[in-house]
Design a protein around this motif. Sequence first.
Motif, PDB file in Angstrom:
ATOM      1  N   MET A 189     -45.255   9.855 -30.294  1.00 46.17           N
ATOM      2  CA  MET A 189     -44.995   8.814 -31.250  1.00 46.17           C
ATOM      3  C   MET A 189     -44.721   9.161 -32.612  1.00 46.17           C
ATOM      4  N   ASP A 190     -45.699  10.047 -33.120  1.00 47.88           N
ATOM      5  CA  ASP A 190     -45.839  10.942 -34.368  1.00 47.88           C
ATOM      6  C   ASP A 190     -44.426  11.579 -34.630  1.00 47.88           C
ATOM      7  N   VAL A 191     -44.036  12.321 -33.534  1.00 52.33           N
ATOM      8  CA  VAL A 191     -42.795  13.075 -33.850  1.00 52.33           C
ATOM      9  C   VAL A 191     -41.660  12.039 -34.079  1.00 52.33           C
ATOM     10  N   ILE A 192     -41.597  10.978 -33.355  1.00 56.97           N
ATOM     11  CA  ILE A 192     -40.481  10.161 -33.342  1.00 56.97           C
ATOM     12  C   ILE A 192     -40.416   9.397 -34.707  1.00 56.97           C
ATOM     13  N   ASP A 193     -41.752   8.878 -35.206  1.00 57.53           N
ATOM     14  CA  ASP A 193     -41.911   8.319 -36.565  1.00 57.53           C
ATOM     15  C   ASP A 193     -41.276   9.257 -37.588  1.00 57.53           C
ATOM     16  N   ALA A 194     -41.619  10.549 -37.409  1.00 58.61           N
ATOM     17  CA  ALA A 194     -41.153  11.255 -38.536  1.00 58.61           C
ATOM     18  C   ALA A 194     -39.836  11.896 -38.417  1.00 58.61           C
ATOM     19  N   HIS A 195     -39.035  11.560 -37.378  1.00 59.65           N
ATOM     20  CA  HIS A 195     -37.735  11.779 -37.333  1.00 59.65           C
ATOM     21  C   HIS A 195     -36.875  10.404 -36.902  1.00 59.65           C
ATOM     22  N   GLU A 196     -37.450   9.332 -37.277  1.00 60.15           N
ATOM     23  CA  GLU A 196     -36.875   8.160 -36.823  1.00 60.15           C
ATOM     24  C   GLU A 196     -35.561   7.792 -37.500  1.00 60.15           C
ATOM     25  N   ASP A 197     -35.288   8.365 -38.790  1.00 63.16           N
ATOM     26  CA  ASP A 197     -33.763   7.930 -39.336  1.00 63.16           C
ATOM     27  C   ASP A 197     -32.709   8.707 -38.610  1.00 63.16           C
ATOM     28  N   PHE A 198     -33.330  10.063 -38.387  1.00 55.64           N
ATOM     29  CA  PHE A 198     -32.331  11.058 -37.660  1.00 55.64           C
ATOM     30  C   PHE A 198     -32.009  10.434 -36.293  1.00 55.64           C
ATOM     31  N   ILE A 199     -33.010   9.978 -35.369  1.00 54.84           N
ATOM     32  CA  ILE A 199     -32.646   9.500 -34.188  1.00 54.84           C
ATOM     33  C   ILE A 199     -31.703   8.338 -34.321  1.00 54.84           C
ATOM     34  N   ARG A 200     -32.169   7.472 -35.034  1.00 60.29           N
ATOM     35  CA  ARG A 200     -30.998   6.059 -35.452  1.00 60.29           C
ATOM     36  C   ARG A 200     -29.690   6.574 -35.517  1.00 60.29           C
TER      37      ARG A 200
ATOM     38  N   ARG B 147     -26.335   5.911 -33.538  1.00 64.50           N
ATOM     39  CA  ARG B 147     -25.360   5.010 -34.411  1.00 64.50           C
ATOM     40  C   ARG B 147     -24.122   5.694 -34.440  1.00 64.50           C
ATOM     41  N   GLU B 148     -23.901   7.014 -34.750  1.00 61.12           N
ATOM     42  CA  GLU B 148     -22.745   7.622 -34.886  1.00 61.12           C
ATOM     43  C   GLU B 148     -22.021   8.166 -33.706  1.00 61.12           C
ATOM     44  N   ASN B 149     -20.711   7.624 -33.620  1.00 64.68           N
ATOM     45  CA  ASN B 149     -19.789   8.193 -32.535  1.00 64.68           C
ATOM     46  C   ASN B 149     -19.462   9.522 -32.529  1.00 64.68           C
ATOM     47  N   GLU B 150     -19.877  10.222 -33.900  1.00 66.10           N
ATOM     48  CA  GLU B 150     -19.304  11.534 -34.060  1.00 66.10           C
ATOM     49  C   GLU B 150     -20.360  12.624 -33.296  1.00 66.10           C
TER      50      GLU B 150
END
Length: 222
Positions: free
Chosen positions: A106-117, A121-124
């Motif tokens: 959970m700490d890792v996901i929180d730290a990279h949440e913007d990137f994972i989102r 989101r991005e088709n590219e």
Amino acid sequence: MGQKTSCNLRQVQAAETRSKLLESAQKLFAEKGYKGTSVRMINRSIGLADGILYHYFPGGKKEIFKAVLRDHITQIMDALEDRGKIKEYTRMPLDQVLETAYCNFMDVIDAHEDFIRMMFRENEVREFITKEEMMHFSRERCPWMPSLLRQKMEAGEVREMDFEMAALNMNFILMNHVMAKVVGDGNSKLEDPGWRKRLIDYQVELWMAPREKKKTDNRKER
């Protein structure tokens, strides 16, 4: 000697500039998306002339986007495969292993949440990260779990089972957490300590060796 020092300085400066470009691009991609981010925006966000990015990334925006993706995936994998933590797991009771592993994830996901989102989101993303690479990333989230469960079985703590399937089940739980965080309402049951304890107790009960289960039942009766 002076030329060597000057060369080393230029290399350091080049590495710093490249790092700044990647950091700037990452923030802009997360905020504005791939299509909404231009090369000029990336350059100007760190005070560079418009053509500088192509010196470091000749392929332009596509190349730096791919670099951002791969850099983050590497960071995430390195964090999830922290060898120090994995060595500690062998000395912990299984319920403590799961609690630590879940919290670390959970700490890792929180730290990279913007990137994972951004990845969702991005088709590219599909153009730069293949399905096979994403499947590998998915499979490798808990690479230590089958080995650890086997060690626990040999020590008499858990029963013999399909360790790969047990680890895969844990991966599904972690992926549900990611989905709730980045494409859902932002809330995940895994963040609730009470719910997480129920889940851990249930998993440990399923995995426990018969004699260990009997000890637990006897303690409960007392």
